[in-house]
Scaffold this active site. Structure first.
Site, PDB file in Angstrom:
ATOM      1  N   GLY A 190       0.822  -1.210   0.000  1.00  0.00           N
ATOM      2  CA  GLY A 190       0.000   0.000   0.000  1.00  0.00           C
ATOM      3  C   GLY A 190       0.856   1.260   0.000  1.00  0.00           C
ATOM      4  N   LEU A 222       1.228   3.731   2.293  1.00  0.00           N
ATOM      5  CA  LEU A 222       2.002   3.967   3.509  1.00  0.00           C
ATOM      6  C   LEU A 222       2.917   2.785   3.817  1.00  0.00           C
ATOM      7  CD1 LEU A 222       2.580   5.730   5.979  1.00  0.00           C
ATOM      8  CD2 LEU A 222       0.584   4.698   7.101  1.00  0.00           C
ATOM      9  N   ASP A 270      -4.351 -12.538   5.031  1.00  0.00           N
ATOM     10  CA  ASP A 270      -5.589 -11.853   4.637  1.00  0.00           C
ATOM     11  C   ASP A 270      -6.350 -11.493   5.908  1.00  0.00           C
ATOM     12  OD1 ASP A 270      -8.078 -11.022   3.829  1.00  0.00           O
ATOM     13  OD2 ASP A 270      -8.227 -12.494   2.195  1.00  0.00           O
ATOM     14  N   ALA A 304      -5.544  -1.681   5.433  1.00  0.00           N
ATOM     15  CA  ALA A 304      -6.866  -1.162   5.774  1.00  0.00           C
ATOM     16  C   ALA A 304      -7.765  -1.230   4.556  1.00  0.00           C
ATOM     17  CB  ALA A 304      -6.759   0.293   6.254  1.00  0.00           C
ATOM     18  N   TYR A 305      -9.062  -1.195   4.815  1.00  0.00           N
ATOM     19  CA  TYR A 305     -10.046  -1.013   3.742  1.00  0.00           C
ATOM     20  C   TYR A 305     -10.176   0.502   3.604  1.00  0.00           C
ATOM     21  CZ  TYR A 305     -14.338  -1.637   1.027  1.00  0.00           C
ATOM     22  OH  TYR A 305     -15.287  -1.640   0.036  1.00  0.00           O
ATOM     23  N   THR A 306      -9.604   1.071   2.537  1.00  0.00           N
ATOM     24  CA  THR A 306      -9.489   2.531   2.431  1.00  0.00           C
ATOM     25  C   THR A 306     -10.400   3.155   1.364  1.00  0.00           C
ATOM     26  OG1 THR A 306      -7.609   2.257   0.941  1.00  0.00           O
ATOM     27  CG2 THR A 306      -7.103   2.615   3.269  1.00  0.00           C
ATOM     28  N   TYR A 321     -16.709   4.119   6.520  1.00  0.00           N
ATOM     29  CA  TYR A 321     -15.248   3.970   6.671  1.00  0.00           C
ATOM     30  C   TYR A 321     -14.809   4.547   8.019  1.00  0.00           C
ATOM     31  CZ  TYR A 321     -10.333   5.421   6.026  1.00  0.00           C
ATOM     32  OH  TYR A 321      -8.996   5.655   6.181  1.00  0.00           O
ATOM     33  N   LYS A 332     -13.159   2.624  11.339  1.00  0.00           N
ATOM     34  CA  LYS A 332     -11.833   2.997  11.858  1.00  0.00           C
ATOM     35  C   LYS A 332     -11.940   3.414  13.332  1.00  0.00           C
ATOM     36  CE  LYS A 332      -8.461   3.289   9.611  1.00  0.00           C
ATOM     37  NZ  LYS A 332      -7.417   2.280   9.240  1.00  0.00           N
TER      38      LYS A 332
HETATM   39  N1  LIG Z   1      -4.960   7.427   2.214  1.00  0.00           N
HETATM   40  C1  LIG Z   1      -5.336   8.405   3.020  1.00  0.00           C
HETATM   41  O1  LIG Z   1      -5.554   9.550   2.601  1.00  0.00           O
HETATM   42  C2  LIG Z   1      -5.502   8.150   4.501  1.00  0.00           C
HETATM   43  C3  LIG Z   1      -5.959   9.191   5.324  1.00  0.00           C
HETATM   44  C4  LIG Z   1      -6.082   8.946   6.697  1.00  0.00           C
HETATM   45  C5  LIG Z   1      -5.758   7.716   7.217  1.00  0.00           C
HETATM   46  N2  LIG Z   1      -5.330   6.722   6.387  1.00  0.00           N
HETATM   47  C6  LIG Z   1      -4.993   5.418   6.978  1.00  0.00           C
HETATM   48  O2  LIG Z   1      -3.615   5.169   6.744  1.00  0.00           O
HETATM   49  C7  LIG Z   1      -3.385   3.763   6.570  1.00  0.00           C
HETATM   50  C8  LIG Z   1      -2.649   3.499   5.263  1.00  0.00           C
HETATM   51  O3  LIG Z   1      -3.438   3.957   4.168  1.00  0.00           O
HETATM   52  P1  LIG Z   1      -2.914   3.840   2.655  1.00  0.00           P
HETATM   53  O4  LIG Z   1      -3.258   5.115   1.975  1.00  0.00           O
HETATM   54  O5  LIG Z   1      -1.507   3.366   2.643  1.00  0.00           O
HETATM   55  O6  LIG Z   1      -3.889   2.714   2.106  1.00  0.00           O
HETATM   56  P2  LIG Z   1      -3.745   1.823   0.768  1.00  0.00           P
HETATM   57  O7  LIG Z   1      -2.739   2.404  -0.152  1.00  0.00           O
HETATM   58  O8  LIG Z   1      -5.148   1.617   0.295  1.00  0.00           O
HETATM   59  O9  LIG Z   1      -3.164   0.447   1.295  1.00  0.00           O
HETATM   60  C9  LIG Z   1      -3.935  -0.413   2.079  1.00  0.00           C
HETATM   61  C10 LIG Z   1      -3.271  -1.752   2.091  1.00  0.00           C
HETATM   62  O10 LIG Z   1      -4.121  -2.622   2.843  1.00  0.00           O
HETATM   63  C11 LIG Z   1      -4.113  -3.875   2.193  1.00  0.00           C
HETATM   64  N3  LIG Z   1      -5.336  -4.629   2.487  1.00  0.00           N
HETATM   65  C12 LIG Z   1      -6.619  -4.300   2.208  1.00  0.00           C
HETATM   66  N4  LIG Z   1      -7.442  -5.299   2.572  1.00  0.00           N
HETATM   67  C13 LIG Z   1      -6.657  -6.277   3.095  1.00  0.00           C
HETATM   68  C14 LIG Z   1      -6.919  -7.557   3.624  1.00  0.00           C
HETATM   69  N5  LIG Z   1      -8.155  -8.057   3.672  1.00  0.00           N
HETATM   70  N6  LIG Z   1      -5.867  -8.287   4.078  1.00  0.00           N
HETATM   71  C15 LIG Z   1      -4.620  -7.810   4.012  1.00  0.00           C
HETATM   72  N7  LIG Z   1      -4.300  -6.613   3.497  1.00  0.00           N
HETATM   73  C16 LIG Z   1      -5.318  -5.855   3.048  1.00  0.00           C
HETATM   74  C17 LIG Z   1      -4.042  -3.551   0.720  1.00  0.00           C
HETATM   75  O11 LIG Z   1      -3.577  -4.702   0.054  1.00  0.00           O
HETATM   76  P3  LIG Z   1      -3.502  -4.823  -1.551  1.00  0.00           P
HETATM   77  O12 LIG Z   1      -2.239  -4.076  -1.902  1.00  0.00           O
HETATM   78  O13 LIG Z   1      -3.439  -6.285  -1.775  1.00  0.00           O
HETATM   79  O14 LIG Z   1      -4.762  -4.179  -2.059  1.00  0.00           O
HETATM   80  C18 LIG Z   1      -3.074  -2.381   0.706  1.00  0.00           C
HETATM   81  O15 LIG Z   1      -1.748  -2.834   0.593  1.00  0.00           O
HETATM   82  C19 LIG Z   1      -4.772   3.122   6.662  1.00  0.00           C
HETATM   83  O16 LIG Z   1      -4.998   2.699   7.989  1.00  0.00           O
HETATM   84  C20 LIG Z   1      -5.723   4.259   6.334  1.00  0.00           C
HETATM   85  O17 LIG Z   1      -7.000   4.058   6.911  1.00  0.00           O
HETATM   86  C21 LIG Z   1      -5.182   6.904   5.040  1.00  0.00           C
END
Ligand SMILES: NC(=O)c1ccc[n+]([C@@H]2O[C@H](COP(=O)([O-])OP(=O)(O)OC[C@H]3O[C@@H](n4cnc5c(N)ncnc54)[C@H](OP(=O)(O)O)[C@@H]3O)[C@@H](O)[C@H]2O)c1
Length: 276
Positions: free
Chosen positions: A9, A11, A32, A56-58, A121, A125
């Site tokens: 992902g 982050l 998973d 996370a489910y984002t 969402y 969280k």
């Molecule tokens: N993005 C934002 O703007 C934002 C803002 C505030 C907080 N956050 C938080 O920051 C954290 C990182 O976000 P991010 O932007 O890096 O998210 P991201 O790019 O969507 O990455 C999420 C990762 O979670 C994995 N994932 C999803 N479902 C899964 C499952 N069932 N089992 C195992 N892995 C699973 C995905 O795997 P795949 O690669 O296989 O899909 C992906 O690698 C999260 O907790 C998010 O809620 C994000």
């Protein structure tokens, strides 16, 4: 050994890069998180010193109609991870979001402010935060916001590709703090080093609206900022509502004597130099 969940992902991959050889990248294929029963077994067999959960489910809009999967990953799995890490004496860092807040506060939200999410969402969280700290009081729950990188699909890459097609309309009534993932990783690891636990807000300094941010991106990319037009949020059936103000106050970081993250504009300029 530091295990990074969600290693592919936005982050997670930044943590993997920063930690180098000290890190075990863990992808969905290896664990998973919807398979709740496998979580404790995985922690027991790997026995890392620290788990950094970036998985996370984002998909904020998709979560509205897929609440069960969002809840499985963002709530139930986080609770199971917290329970297993606490029992085995393994450290835990997990991430949460500014979307746990309703968005009507004047000024920034502090860690102790009441959560009241507007969308599915955010609700999954917020419940994940609660379960994490109930099962593992030594866990660190980092709330962050508006993540940006040059490597993954995010607002920055979306705006750049939309600008190639012409005029882009972006909402000007949601205010928050953009945060570059590399800055977040650095300061999160500093917070771990000083033994921070509980909820901690980590974002870049500065705040803007999505419209303001899109204009800055257009300008830094050498384009015409006027190609970005302001619009306002309106209700669209099936789409998630979002908080109008989700600025996270980061004063707790100062109390922990951890270096604050820089202003997002500084880091955005640096990041965009690598791609433009
Ligand atoms: N993005 C934002 O703007 C934002 C803002 C505030 C907080 N956050 C938080 O920051 C954290 C990182 O976000 P991010 O932007 O890096 O998210 P991201 O790019 O969507 O990455 C999420 C990762 O979670 C994995 N994932 C999803 N479902 C899964 C499952 N069932 N089992 C195992 N892995 C699973 C995905 O795997 P795949 O690669 O296989 O899909 C992906 O690698 C999260 O907790 C998010 O809620 C994000």
């Amino acid at each position: 050994l530091i295990a990074v969940l969600g290693a592919h992902g936005q982050l997670g991959s930044a943590f993997v890069k920063a930690l180098g050889g000290d890190c075990l990248p863990v992808t969905r294929d290896q664990l998973d998180l919807t398979d709740t029963g496998s979580i404790a077994t995985w922690v027991e067999s790997v026995k890392p010193t620290l788990v950094i959960n970036c998985a996370a489910y984002t998909a904020v809009d998709a979560a509205e109609s897929d609440a069960d999967t969002a809840r499985a990953v963002n709530t139930v799995a986080v609770g199971a991870l917290a329970e297993a890490t606490d029992r085995l004496g393994v450290g835990l860092v997990t991430f949460s979001t500014d979307y746990v807040f309703y968005g009507e506060k004047q000024g920034g939200y502090v860690e102790s402010d009441m959560t009241n999410p507007l969308n599915v969402y955010g609700a999954t969280k917020a419940e994940g935060e609660r379960l994490a700290l109930a099962a593992n009081p030594g866990a660190l729950v980092v709330r962050t916001s508006w993540l940006l990188s040059t490597t993954h699909h995010c607002f920055l890459t979306t705006i750049l590709s939309k600008l190639e097609e012409g005029v882009v309309s972006v909402v000007d009534d949601q205010r928050g703090r953009p945060t570059l993932v590399d800055d977040l990783v650095r300061s999160c690891l500093d917070a771990v080093d000083v033994g921070a636990t509980g909820i901690l807000h980590l974002t870049n300094r500065g705040d803007t609206t999505w419209f303001g941010l899109a204009r800055e991106i257009a300008e830094l990319a050498g384009g015409d900022p006027k190609m970005v037009r302001a619009t306002t949020s309106r209700f669209v059936a099936g789409r998630a509502r979002r908080p109008l103000n989700s600025i996270l106050d980061t004063e707790r970081l100062r109390a922990l004597r951890v270096n604050p993250l820089p202003d997002y504009r500084e880091s955005l300029v640096r990041a965009m130099r690598t791609i433009t």
